[in-house]
Design an enzyme around this catalytic site. Structure first.
Site, mmCIF file in Angstrom:
data_model
loop_
_atom_site.group_PDB
_atom_site.id
_atom_site.type_symbol
_atom_site.label_atom_id
_atom_site.label_comp_id
_atom_site.label_asym_id
_atom_site.label_seq_id
_atom_site.Cartn_x
_atom_site.Cartn_y
_atom_site.Cartn_z
ATOM 1 N N THR A 1 -0.871 70.212 50.172
ATOM 2 C CA THR A 1 -0.563 69.627 48.864
ATOM 3 C C THR A 1 -0.300 70.779 47.908
ATOM 4 O O THR A 1 -1.213 71.571 47.634
ATOM 5 C CB THR A 1 -1.752 68.785 48.349
ATOM 6 N N LYS B 1 3.017 62.236 46.242
ATOM 7 C CA LYS B 1 1.569 62.475 46.365
ATOM 8 C C LYS B 1 0.924 62.626 44.982
ATOM 9 O O LYS B 1 -0.093 62.006 44.690
ATOM 10 C CB LYS B 1 1.361 63.738 47.214
ATOM 11 N N LYS C 1 -7.731 69.354 41.707
ATOM 12 C CA LYS C 1 -6.548 70.096 42.189
ATOM 13 C C LYS C 1 -5.279 69.255 42.021
ATOM 14 O O LYS C 1 -4.273 69.722 41.476
ATOM 15 C CB LYS C 1 -6.728 70.470 43.660
HETATM 16 P P1 NAD Z 1 -9.369 74.129 54.044
HETATM 17 O O1 NAD Z 1 -9.734 75.162 53.039
HETATM 18 O O2 NAD Z 1 -10.442 73.526 54.886
HETATM 19 O O3 NAD Z 1 -8.247 74.710 55.055
HETATM 20 C C1 NAD Z 1 -7.273 75.634 54.688
HETATM 21 C C2 NAD Z 1 -7.257 76.695 55.784
HETATM 22 O O4 NAD Z 1 -6.191 77.609 55.550
HETATM 23 C C3 NAD Z 1 -8.548 77.527 55.832
HETATM 24 O O5 NAD Z 1 -9.148 77.387 57.110
HETATM 25 C C4 NAD Z 1 -8.071 78.956 55.560
HETATM 26 O O6 NAD Z 1 -8.798 79.936 56.295
HETATM 27 C C5 NAD Z 1 -6.630 78.871 56.013
HETATM 28 N N1 NAD Z 1 -5.781 79.918 55.461
HETATM 29 C C6 NAD Z 1 -5.651 80.300 54.170
HETATM 30 N N2 NAD Z 1 -4.759 81.326 54.084
HETATM 31 C C7 NAD Z 1 -4.325 81.562 55.339
HETATM 32 C C8 NAD Z 1 -3.418 82.493 55.901
HETATM 33 N N3 NAD Z 1 -2.765 83.376 55.138
HETATM 34 N N4 NAD Z 1 -3.218 82.483 57.226
HETATM 35 C C9 NAD Z 1 -3.869 81.592 58.006
HETATM 36 N N5 NAD Z 1 -4.752 80.679 57.544
HETATM 37 C C10 NAD Z 1 -4.980 80.682 56.222
HETATM 38 O O7 NAD Z 1 -8.572 72.999 53.261
HETATM 39 P P2 NAD Z 1 -8.245 71.501 53.771
HETATM 40 O O8 NAD Z 1 -9.262 70.555 53.235
HETATM 41 O O9 NAD Z 1 -7.945 71.544 55.222
HETATM 42 O O10 NAD Z 1 -6.912 71.224 52.935
HETATM 43 C C11 NAD Z 1 -5.660 71.756 53.334
HETATM 44 C C12 NAD Z 1 -4.580 71.146 52.458
HETATM 45 O O11 NAD Z 1 -4.589 69.738 52.599
HETATM 46 C C13 NAD Z 1 -4.748 71.425 50.963
HETATM 47 O O12 NAD Z 1 -3.487 71.659 50.399
HETATM 48 C C14 NAD Z 1 -5.383 70.139 50.436
HETATM 49 O O13 NAD Z 1 -5.092 69.908 49.073
HETATM 50 C C15 NAD Z 1 -4.712 69.112 51.324
HETATM 51 N N6 NAD Z 1 -5.470 67.853 51.485
HETATM 52 C C16 NAD Z 1 -6.801 67.890 51.758
HETATM 53 C C17 NAD Z 1 -7.503 66.688 51.917
HETATM 54 C C18 NAD Z 1 -8.994 66.687 52.235
HETATM 55 O O14 NAD Z 1 -9.604 65.617 52.174
HETATM 56 N N7 NAD Z 1 -9.596 67.823 52.585
HETATM 57 C C19 NAD Z 1 -6.832 65.472 51.792
HETATM 58 C C20 NAD Z 1 -5.460 65.458 51.549
HETATM 59 C C21 NAD Z 1 -4.788 66.680 51.390
#
Ligand code: NAD
Length: 303
Positions: A98, A173, A248
């Site tokens: 997102t 979204k 966010k």
């Molecule tokens: P998260 O922080 O658990 O996962 C993100 C991952 O990206 C982390 O494991 C981090 O180590 C990795 N990362 C960051 N920089 C990196 C790089 N340069 N190389 C490799 N890996 C890297 O977050 P999440 O909850 O999985 O959310 C991910 C996305 O999904 C976000 O944009 C969030 O807004 C969206 N989202 C989340 C939810 C939810 O309920 N968690 C729901 C809908 C959308």
């Protein structure tokens, strides 16, 4: 081409990306994944994902590259930092993070300049939906790229909507979540006003849920305990959908409102209220817990 002949690069194996990649591997795709967090890599190995040594390495010989990252900055930095250069010409990039609409459009431009193609495909459904393969995808991009990605999205999700051209998946979204944030605040203010006026929560629910005040924030995620037994309010406001994520998403909506000159006083105010709620230590609570903030402030108590 059978599924086992298709190689998917996957960058960002966190709360969402980890189970999404695992579902692709379970379905038979060859998934080569990378994350900065060692624990995520350990879990990925157990889930049948081939862990590679860098983000760029996920794109080597991949047919599709999926990113699931915290923000637009992360996506653009990776695109510029070798991910696009490592991919074969014409590789399909699917960004499920997102991110700002403006960043999503910048990402599409970089793809085009590098000779690739791609879609923005943010999701709703949370970690439970990611694990169960029941996410909803909102897609922006060209028809043929949407069609090419569809089989993979079907593995990770249950509902896939092609919303329009580049960036329009992100637009869908944030518009939806702006409705949700605003309506949760409106519902919460109404309950607190009702309490002050001697109207029970149950009575207000019985009226509004069958009248024009009816909405998801009331009838599914009701912010007071009692009327909807499954809502997070009955479980000490455990998320659910965490207030930090609402903060966010409303921040992204606020950026888009300002960038496009939209006169949206309520949407911008909702973003401010969720920012304050997050910053005062409530980011880990379900977003419906904002009712407690409204009630405390109405009683002259500091949060
Ligand atoms: P998260 O922080 O658990 O996962 C993100 C991952 O990206 C982390 O494991 C981090 O180590 C990795 N990362 C960051 N920089 C990196 C790089 N340069 N190389 C490799 N890996 C890297 O977050 P999440 O909850 O999985 O959310 C991910 C996305 O999904 C976000 O944009 C969030 O807004 C969206 N989202 C989340 C939810 C939810 O309920 N968690 C729901 C809908 C959308």
């Amino acid at each position: 081409m059978s599924i086992s002949d298709i190689t998917v690069g996957f960058v960002g194996l966190g709360h969402m990306g980890g189970p999404m990649a695992a579902n692709l591997a379970k379905a038979g795709y060859v998934v080569q994944g990378f994350d900065l967090a060692p624990a995520a890599l350990e879990q990925a190995t157990q889930d049948g994902i081939t862990v590679v040594g860098s983000a760029a390495a996920t794109a080597v010989d991949a047919d599709v590259v999926i990113t699931m990252l915290p923000s637009g900055r992360h996506v653009l930095d990776l695109y510029d930092g070798g991910l696009l250069a490592a991919a074969r010409p014409g590789t399909l990039f699917v960004d499920c993070s997102t991110i700002d609409v403006a960043d999503a459009r910048a990402a599409h431009e970089r793809l085009e300049q590098a000779g690739h193609r791609g879609i923005d495909a943010p999701v709703s459904g949370g970690v439970m939906g990611a694990s169960a393969g029941t996410l909803a995808f909102m897609v922006g991009g060209a028809d043929e790229d949407f069609e090419a990605a569809h089989p993979l999205l079907d593995v990770m999700g249950r509902k896939v909507v092609h919303c329009g051209g580049p960036g329009v998946g992100q637009a869908a979204k944030i518009c939806n979540n702006m409705i949700l944030g605003v309506s949760m605040i409106a519902i919460s203010e109404a309950f607190v006003l009702g309490e002050k006026l001697g109207l029970s929560n149950q009575a207000l629910f019985d009226v509004a849920s069958n009248a024009s005040g009816q909405c998801w924030a009331l009838t599914t995620n009701c912010p007071v305990p009692g009327p909807v037994p499954g809502s997070p309010a009955n479980n000490d406001y455990q998320p659910g959908f965490a207030a930090a994520l609402m903060d966010k998403d409303l921040g992204l909506a606020a950026n888009a409102l300002r960038d496009n000159g939209v006169d949206a006083e309520i949407g911008l105010r909702a973003a401010e209220l969720y920012r304050r709620f997050h910053e005062t230590g409530h980011g880990g609570e379900d977003f419906s817990a904002i009712i407690n903030d409204i009630r405390h402030r109405s009683n002259g108590e500091n949060q």
